[in-house]
Design a protein around this motif. Structure first.
Motif, mmCIF file in Angstrom:
data_model
loop_
_atom_site.group_PDB
_atom_site.id
_atom_site.type_symbol
_atom_site.label_atom_id
_atom_site.label_comp_id
_atom_site.label_asym_id
_atom_site.label_seq_id
_atom_site.Cartn_x
_atom_site.Cartn_y
_atom_site.Cartn_z
ATOM 1 N N LEU A 12 35.851 53.380 33.078
ATOM 2 C CA LEU A 12 37.192 53.335 32.492
ATOM 3 C C LEU A 12 38.025 54.298 33.317
ATOM 4 O O LEU A 12 37.735 55.495 33.391
ATOM 5 C CB LEU A 12 37.146 53.729 31.018
ATOM 6 N N LYS A 13 39.023 53.763 33.983
ATOM 7 C CA LYS A 13 39.798 54.507 34.976
ATOM 8 C C LYS A 13 40.731 55.518 34.284
ATOM 9 O O LYS A 13 40.927 55.448 33.064
ATOM 10 C CB LYS A 13 40.564 53.502 35.836
ATOM 11 N N PRO A 14 41.333 56.431 35.061
ATOM 12 C CA PRO A 14 42.185 57.461 34.438
ATOM 13 C C PRO A 14 43.280 56.886 33.540
ATOM 14 O O PRO A 14 43.634 57.498 32.513
ATOM 15 C CB PRO A 14 42.788 58.187 35.653
ATOM 16 N N HIS A 52 32.489 54.986 46.466
ATOM 17 C CA HIS A 52 32.577 53.883 45.495
ATOM 18 C C HIS A 52 33.417 52.727 46.049
ATOM 19 O O HIS A 52 33.060 51.564 45.898
ATOM 20 C CB HIS A 52 33.183 54.402 44.191
ATOM 21 N N TYR A 53 34.538 53.076 46.672
ATOM 22 C CA TYR A 53 35.449 52.044 47.183
ATOM 23 C C TYR A 53 35.321 51.837 48.700
ATOM 24 O O TYR A 53 36.276 51.373 49.339
ATOM 25 C CB TYR A 53 36.892 52.394 46.800
ATOM 26 N N ALA A 54 34.136 52.136 49.252
ATOM 27 C CA ALA A 54 33.927 52.043 50.709
ATOM 28 C C ALA A 54 34.303 50.672 51.273
ATOM 29 O O ALA A 54 34.816 50.578 52.397
ATOM 30 C CB ALA A 54 32.476 52.365 51.040
ATOM 31 N N ALA A 94 40.540 38.969 35.652
ATOM 32 C CA ALA A 94 40.911 38.997 37.074
ATOM 33 C C ALA A 94 41.508 40.351 37.471
ATOM 34 O O ALA A 94 42.085 41.055 36.637
ATOM 35 C CB ALA A 94 41.904 37.888 37.363
ATOM 36 N N THR A 95 41.391 40.675 38.772
ATOM 37 C CA THR A 95 41.817 41.986 39.292
ATOM 38 C C THR A 95 43.273 42.310 38.954
ATOM 39 O O THR A 95 43.592 43.427 38.578
ATOM 40 C CB THR A 95 41.625 42.023 40.827
ATOM 41 N N ASN A 96 44.158 41.316 39.147
ATOM 42 C CA ASN A 96 45.586 41.543 38.864
ATOM 43 C C ASN A 96 45.878 41.201 37.400
ATOM 44 O O ASN A 96 45.837 40.031 37.006
ATOM 45 C CB ASN A 96 46.434 40.670 39.790
ATOM 46 N N ILE A 118 39.970 49.309 34.152
ATOM 47 C CA ILE A 118 38.499 49.288 34.124
ATOM 48 C C ILE A 118 37.932 48.743 35.426
ATOM 49 O O ILE A 118 38.545 47.882 36.075
ATOM 50 C CB ILE A 118 38.029 48.445 32.910
ATOM 51 N N HIS A 119 36.779 49.272 35.789
ATOM 52 C CA HIS A 119 36.004 48.739 36.911
ATOM 53 C C HIS A 119 34.690 48.187 36.395
ATOM 54 O O HIS A 119 34.071 48.788 35.521
ATOM 55 C CB HIS A 119 35.695 49.845 37.934
ATOM 56 N N GLY A 120 34.249 47.067 36.960
ATOM 57 C CA GLY A 120 32.902 46.553 36.684
ATOM 58 C C GLY A 120 32.271 46.093 37.979
ATOM 59 O O GLY A 120 32.937 45.470 38.817
HETATM 60 P P1 ABT Z 1 37.486 47.137 40.631
HETATM 61 O O1 ABT Z 1 36.690 46.820 39.410
HETATM 62 O O2 ABT Z 1 38.353 48.355 40.460
HETATM 63 O O3 ABT Z 1 36.625 47.195 41.868
HETATM 64 O O4 ABT Z 1 38.474 45.909 40.761
HETATM 65 P P2 ABT Z 1 38.095 44.429 41.212
HETATM 66 O O5 ABT Z 1 36.685 44.358 41.676
HETATM 67 O O6 ABT Z 1 38.530 43.489 40.141
HETATM 68 O O7 ABT Z 1 39.059 44.239 42.431
HETATM 69 P P3 ABT Z 1 38.982 44.885 43.858
HETATM 70 B B1 ABT Z 1 39.428 43.831 44.926
HETATM 71 O O8 ABT Z 1 37.624 45.459 44.109
HETATM 72 O O9 ABT Z 1 40.052 46.028 43.773
HETATM 73 C C1 ABT Z 1 39.704 47.391 43.809
HETATM 74 C C2 ABT Z 1 40.872 48.208 43.341
HETATM 75 O O10 ABT Z 1 41.918 48.075 44.271
HETATM 76 C C3 ABT Z 1 43.106 47.756 43.598
HETATM 77 N N1 ABT Z 1 43.838 46.828 44.432
HETATM 78 C C4 ABT Z 1 43.226 45.709 44.894
HETATM 79 C C5 ABT Z 1 45.163 47.100 44.724
HETATM 80 O O11 ABT Z 1 45.696 48.127 44.285
HETATM 81 N N2 ABT Z 1 45.847 46.215 45.480
HETATM 82 C C6 ABT Z 1 45.272 45.058 45.963
HETATM 83 O O12 ABT Z 1 45.938 44.293 46.656
HETATM 84 C C7 ABT Z 1 43.889 44.795 45.647
HETATM 85 C C8 ABT Z 1 43.197 43.549 46.173
HETATM 86 C C9 ABT Z 1 42.715 47.165 42.288
HETATM 87 C C10 ABT Z 1 41.414 47.808 41.982
HETATM 88 N N3 ABT Z 1 41.565 48.975 41.135
HETATM 89 N N4 ABT Z 1 42.339 49.729 40.762
HETATM 90 N N5 ABT Z 1 42.834 50.606 40.230
#
Ligand code: ABT
Ligand code: MG
Length: 152
Positions: A12-14, A52-54, A94-96, A118-120
Protein backbone atom coordinates in the motif's frame (compact mmCIF):
# COMPACT_ATOMS: atom_id res chain seq x y z
CA UNK A 1 5.25 -24.16 -2.65
CA UNK A 2 1.99 -25.67 -3.97
CA UNK A 3 -0.44 -23.68 -6.09
CA UNK A 4 -2.80 -23.54 -3.08
CA UNK A 5 -0.07 -21.83 -1.10
CA UNK A 6 0.98 -19.32 -3.78
CA UNK A 7 2.18 -15.99 -2.37
CA UNK A 8 2.20 -12.44 -3.68
CA UNK A 9 3.76 -9.18 -2.53
CA UNK A 10 1.33 -6.31 -2.00
CA UNK A 11 2.35 -2.79 -1.00
CA UNK A 12 0.00 0.00 0.00
CA UNK A 13 1.79 3.07 -1.31
CA UNK A 14 2.27 6.34 0.63
CA UNK A 15 -0.94 7.78 -0.88
CA UNK A 16 -2.96 4.85 0.53
CA UNK A 17 -1.54 5.36 4.02
CA UNK A 18 -2.06 9.15 3.91
CA UNK A 19 -5.60 8.82 2.56
CA UNK A 20 -6.54 6.33 5.33
CA UNK A 21 -7.26 3.56 2.83
CA UNK A 22 -5.23 0.84 4.57
CA UNK A 23 -8.22 -0.82 6.25
CA UNK A 24 -10.40 -0.60 3.14
CA UNK A 25 -7.83 -2.37 0.98
CA UNK A 26 -6.96 -5.05 3.53
CA UNK A 27 -10.69 -5.69 3.98
CA UNK A 28 -11.04 -6.50 0.28
CA UNK A 29 -8.23 -9.07 0.39
CA UNK A 30 -9.63 -10.68 3.55
CA UNK A 31 -13.15 -10.73 2.15
CA UNK A 32 -11.94 -12.39 -1.05
CA UNK A 33 -10.56 -15.25 1.04
CA UNK A 34 -6.80 -14.78 0.90
CA UNK A 35 -4.60 -15.25 3.95
CA UNK A 36 -2.38 -12.52 5.39
CA UNK A 37 1.04 -14.02 6.19
CA UNK A 38 3.23 -10.89 6.32
CA UNK A 39 2.55 -7.26 7.29
CA UNK A 40 4.65 -4.25 8.26
CA UNK A 41 4.74 -0.46 7.97
CA UNK A 42 8.06 0.67 6.48
CA UNK A 43 9.55 3.84 5.06
CA UNK A 44 11.42 2.33 2.11
CA UNK A 45 15.05 3.20 1.50
CA UNK A 46 16.02 4.57 -1.92
CA UNK A 47 17.97 1.31 -2.47
CA UNK A 48 14.89 -0.85 -1.84
CA UNK A 49 12.72 1.36 -4.05
CA UNK A 50 15.24 1.34 -6.91
CA UNK A 51 15.59 -2.42 -6.70
CA UNK A 52 11.83 -2.87 -6.52
CA UNK A 53 11.26 -0.77 -9.65
CA UNK A 54 14.47 -1.86 -11.46
CA UNK A 55 12.46 -2.85 -14.57
CA UNK A 56 11.50 0.82 -15.06
CA UNK A 57 15.04 2.22 -14.79
CA UNK A 58 15.68 4.66 -17.67
CA UNK A 59 11.98 5.48 -18.18
CA UNK A 60 10.81 9.08 -17.81
CA UNK A 61 8.68 8.38 -14.76
CA UNK A 62 11.37 6.37 -12.88
CA UNK A 63 12.78 9.14 -10.68
CA UNK A 64 9.34 10.45 -9.75
CA UNK A 65 8.27 6.92 -8.94
CA UNK A 66 11.23 6.28 -6.62
CA UNK A 67 10.76 9.73 -5.00
CA UNK A 68 7.08 8.99 -4.41
CA UNK A 69 7.49 5.49 -3.00
CA UNK A 70 10.18 6.69 -0.57
CA UNK A 71 8.21 9.81 0.45
CA UNK A 72 6.41 8.18 3.37
CA UNK A 73 5.54 4.88 5.01
CA UNK A 74 4.28 1.98 2.92
CA UNK A 75 2.33 -1.04 4.19
CA UNK A 76 4.22 -4.07 2.89
CA UNK A 77 2.31 -7.33 2.89
CA UNK A 78 2.45 -10.93 1.79
CA UNK A 79 -0.85 -12.59 0.91
CA UNK A 80 -1.23 -16.30 0.34
CA UNK A 81 -3.76 -18.53 -1.41
CA UNK A 82 -4.84 -20.28 -4.56
CA UNK A 83 -3.99 -18.20 -7.64
CA UNK A 84 -3.31 -15.14 -5.47
CA UNK A 85 -0.82 -13.46 -7.85
CA UNK A 86 -3.21 -13.12 -10.79
CA UNK A 87 -6.29 -12.71 -8.63
CA UNK A 88 -4.72 -9.82 -6.69
CA UNK A 89 -3.94 -8.06 -9.97
CA UNK A 90 -7.65 -8.40 -10.87
CA UNK A 91 -8.72 -7.01 -7.49
CA UNK A 92 -6.25 -4.13 -7.95
CA UNK A 93 -7.29 -3.20 -11.51
CA UNK A 94 -5.43 -1.61 -14.43
CA UNK A 95 -2.33 0.56 -13.81
CA UNK A 96 -4.05 3.83 -14.80
CA UNK A 97 -6.93 4.37 -12.35
CA UNK A 98 -8.83 6.41 -14.92
CA UNK A 99 -9.31 3.24 -16.96
CA UNK A 100 -9.43 0.69 -14.12
CA UNK A 101 -12.84 -0.95 -13.92
CA UNK A 102 -15.21 0.21 -11.18
CA UNK A 103 -15.21 -2.50 -8.49
CA UNK A 104 -11.44 -2.73 -8.55
CA UNK A 105 -9.31 -1.04 -5.89
CA UNK A 106 -7.82 1.52 -8.28
CA UNK A 107 -11.12 1.89 -10.17
CA UNK A 108 -12.95 2.73 -6.96
CA UNK A 109 -10.30 4.66 -5.04
CA UNK A 110 -7.83 6.47 -7.32
CA UNK A 111 -7.46 8.91 -10.21
CA UNK A 112 -3.76 9.47 -10.91
CA UNK A 113 -1.41 6.84 -12.44
CA UNK A 114 1.42 8.17 -10.28
CA UNK A 115 -0.74 7.83 -7.12
CA UNK A 116 -2.45 4.51 -7.74
CA UNK A 117 -2.72 3.33 -4.11
CA UNK A 118 -1.35 -0.19 -4.35
CA UNK A 119 1.28 -2.44 -5.87
CA UNK A 120 0.84 -6.15 -6.59
CA UNK A 121 3.41 -8.54 -8.06
CA UNK A 122 2.83 -9.17 -11.78
CA UNK A 123 3.99 -12.84 -11.85
CA UNK A 124 5.01 -15.62 -9.47
CA UNK A 125 8.67 -14.90 -10.32
CA UNK A 126 8.25 -11.19 -9.47
CA UNK A 127 6.44 -12.20 -6.28
CA UNK A 128 9.38 -14.32 -5.10
CA UNK A 129 11.85 -11.56 -5.94
CA UNK A 130 9.80 -8.84 -4.25
CA UNK A 131 8.97 -10.89 -1.12
CA UNK A 132 12.67 -11.56 -0.53
CA UNK A 133 13.50 -7.91 -1.21
CA UNK A 134 10.98 -6.57 1.33
CA UNK A 135 10.78 -9.33 3.97
CA UNK A 136 13.20 -11.41 6.02
CA UNK A 137 12.34 -15.09 6.42
CA UNK A 138 11.26 -14.75 10.07
CA UNK A 139 8.84 -11.93 9.22
CA UNK A 140 6.50 -14.23 7.31
CA UNK A 141 4.25 -16.54 9.29
CA UNK A 142 2.03 -19.16 7.71
CA UNK A 143 -0.78 -20.13 10.08
CA UNK A 144 -3.86 -22.31 10.30
CA UNK A 145 -6.93 -21.58 12.41
CA UNK A 146 -6.72 -23.69 15.58
CA UNK A 147 -10.48 -24.26 15.84
CA UNK A 148 -13.74 -22.37 15.60
CA UNK A 149 -13.62 -21.74 19.37
CA UNK A 150 -13.30 -17.98 18.81
CA UNK A 151 -16.35 -17.69 16.55
CA UNK A 152 -19.33 -16.57 18.65
P1 ABT B 1 2.85 -1.35 -9.74
O1 ABT B 1 1.96 -2.31 -9.02
O2 ABT B 1 3.12 -0.11 -8.94
O3 ABT B 1 4.11 -2.01 -10.25
O4 ABT B 1 1.98 -0.90 -10.98
P2 ABT B 1 1.63 -1.77 -12.26
O5 ABT B 1 2.38 -3.05 -12.26
O6 ABT B 1 0.15 -1.82 -12.41
O7 ABT B 1 2.18 -0.84 -13.40
P3 ABT B 1 3.67 -0.54 -13.78
B1 ABT B 1 3.79 -0.43 -15.34
O8 ABT B 1 4.60 -1.55 -13.18
O9 ABT B 1 3.91 0.87 -13.14
C1 ABT B 1 4.79 1.07 -12.07
C2 ABT B 1 4.52 2.42 -11.46
O10 ABT B 1 4.86 3.41 -12.39
C3 ABT B 1 3.80 4.33 -12.50
N1 ABT B 1 3.72 4.72 -13.89
C4 ABT B 1 3.65 3.78 -14.86
C5 ABT B 1 3.70 6.07 -14.20
O11 ABT B 1 3.76 6.91 -13.29
N2 ABT B 1 3.59 6.43 -15.49
C6 ABT B 1 3.51 5.51 -16.51
O12 ABT B 1 3.42 5.89 -17.67
C7 ABT B 1 3.53 4.11 -16.17
C8 ABT B 1 3.47 3.04 -17.25
C9 ABT B 1 2.57 3.62 -12.03
C10 ABT B 1 3.08 2.64 -11.04
N3 ABT B 1 3.02 3.15 -9.69
N4 ABT B 1 2.91 4.11 -9.08
N5 ABT B 1 2.82 4.85 -8.22
MG1 MG C 1 4.40 -3.32 -11.87
Amino acid sequence: MSAQQERTFIALKPDAVQRNLVGEVIRRFEAKGFKLVGLKLVKPSVETAEEHYAEHKGKGFYKGLVDFITSGPVVAMVWQGKGVVASARKLIGATNPLTSEPGTIRGDLAVDVGRNVIHGSDSTDSAQREISLWFKEGEIADWTPVSNAWVY
